[in-house]
Motif scaffolding. Structure first.
Motif, mmCIF file in Angstrom:
data_model
loop_
_atom_site.group_PDB
_atom_site.id
_atom_site.type_symbol
_atom_site.label_atom_id
_atom_site.label_comp_id
_atom_site.label_asym_id
_atom_site.label_seq_id
_atom_site.Cartn_x
_atom_site.Cartn_y
_atom_site.Cartn_z
ATOM 1 N N GLY A 8 9.113 12.524 16.884
ATOM 2 C CA GLY A 8 9.551 11.385 17.683
ATOM 3 C C GLY A 8 8.455 10.455 18.146
ATOM 4 N N GLY A 9 7.211 10.791 17.879
ATOM 5 C CA GLY A 9 6.124 9.900 18.282
ATOM 6 C C GLY A 9 6.084 8.648 17.417
ATOM 7 N N GLY A 10 5.240 7.720 17.822
ATOM 8 C CA GLY A 10 5.108 6.495 17.048
ATOM 9 C C GLY A 10 4.450 5.397 17.851
ATOM 10 N N VAL A 12 4.880 1.879 19.897
ATOM 11 C CA VAL A 12 5.892 1.154 20.657
ATOM 12 C C VAL A 12 5.184 0.122 21.534
ATOM 13 C CG1 VAL A 12 5.884 2.839 22.554
ATOM 14 C CG2 VAL A 12 7.929 1.447 22.141
ATOM 15 N N SER A 17 10.635 2.293 24.757
ATOM 16 C CA SER A 17 11.046 3.676 24.963
ATOM 17 C C SER A 17 10.847 4.498 23.701
ATOM 18 C CB SER A 17 12.528 3.743 25.355
ATOM 19 O OG SER A 17 12.770 3.075 26.576
ATOM 20 N N LEU A 18 10.638 5.778 23.898
ATOM 21 C CA LEU A 18 10.600 6.759 22.822
ATOM 22 C C LEU A 18 11.211 8.050 23.332
ATOM 23 C CD1 LEU A 18 7.006 6.512 21.241
ATOM 24 C CD2 LEU A 18 9.162 5.906 20.120
ATOM 25 N N ARG A 19 11.764 8.837 22.423
ATOM 26 C CA ARG A 19 12.211 10.170 22.781
ATOM 27 C C ARG A 19 11.509 11.182 21.882
ATOM 28 N NH1 ARG A 19 18.057 13.310 22.864
ATOM 29 N NH2 ARG A 19 17.762 13.289 20.596
ATOM 30 N N LEU A 20 10.780 12.090 22.500
ATOM 31 C CA LEU A 20 10.129 13.172 21.776
ATOM 32 C C LEU A 20 11.042 14.393 21.767
ATOM 33 C CD1 LEU A 20 6.503 12.966 23.225
ATOM 34 C CD2 LEU A 20 7.516 11.675 21.343
ATOM 35 N N GLN A 81 12.279 12.054 27.214
ATOM 36 C CA GLN A 81 12.677 10.666 27.140
ATOM 37 C C GLN A 81 11.669 9.843 27.923
ATOM 38 O OE1 GLN A 81 15.300 9.106 25.457
ATOM 39 N NE2 GLN A 81 14.275 7.226 26.124
ATOM 40 N N ASN A 83 10.583 6.102 29.067
ATOM 41 C CA ASN A 83 10.976 4.710 29.252
ATOM 42 C C ASN A 83 9.853 3.933 29.941
ATOM 43 O OD1 ASN A 83 13.553 5.356 28.211
ATOM 44 N ND2 ASN A 83 14.314 5.868 30.264
ATOM 45 N N VAL A 111 1.602 9.251 20.301
ATOM 46 C CA VAL A 111 2.336 8.148 20.917
ATOM 47 C C VAL A 111 1.322 7.042 21.211
ATOM 48 C CG1 VAL A 111 3.605 7.371 22.949
ATOM 49 C CG2 VAL A 111 4.136 9.594 21.906
#
Length: 115
Positions: A8-10, A12, A17-20, A81, A83, A111
């Motif tokens: 789920g990283g990346g 942004v 927002s991202l969810r790991l 999560q 945000n 991330v």
């Protein structure tokens, strides 16, 4: 053998927002406290959030109100999560499972928060 696999990283943008996710194999998940740690370049690894086996969560002051940790005991998975991400949230995020005397780590997921 216990394995923790993060995803789920990346990359942004700030404010995004991202969810790991962290999927646990083996028998460690049910009775373990599950945590997310992070390590930024040149800094020590720090605790971000923890959820115990009963679902009680605690957070670092720097992420309170922005991050939410949760666990799905049927899927043996813990989530983070994230945000309102900030550039200072940039780090490698690691999943941890702890049930004394055992302590397991995932391989980490990057991330990056940048415009």
């Amino acid at each position: 053998q216990v394995q923790l696999v993060e995803s789920g990283g990346g990359l942004v943008r700030p404010g995004g927002s991202l969810r790991l996710s962290c999927a646990a194999s083996g028998s460690i998940f049910g009775g373990s406290a599950m945590s997310w740690y992070r390590q930024a370049p040149g800094k020590e690894r720090e605790l971000v959030a923890t959820v115990d086996s009963a679902g009680n969560a605690n957070y670092a002051d720097s992420v309170k109100g922005r991050f939410t940790i949760s666990r799905d005991n049927l899927k043996n998975t813990v989530y983070l999560q994230m945000n309102s991400l900030k550039p200072e949230d940039t780090a490698v995020y690691y999943c941890n499972a702890n049930r004394f005397p055992y302590d397991y780590w995932g391989q980490g997921t990057q991330v990056t928060v940048s415009s």
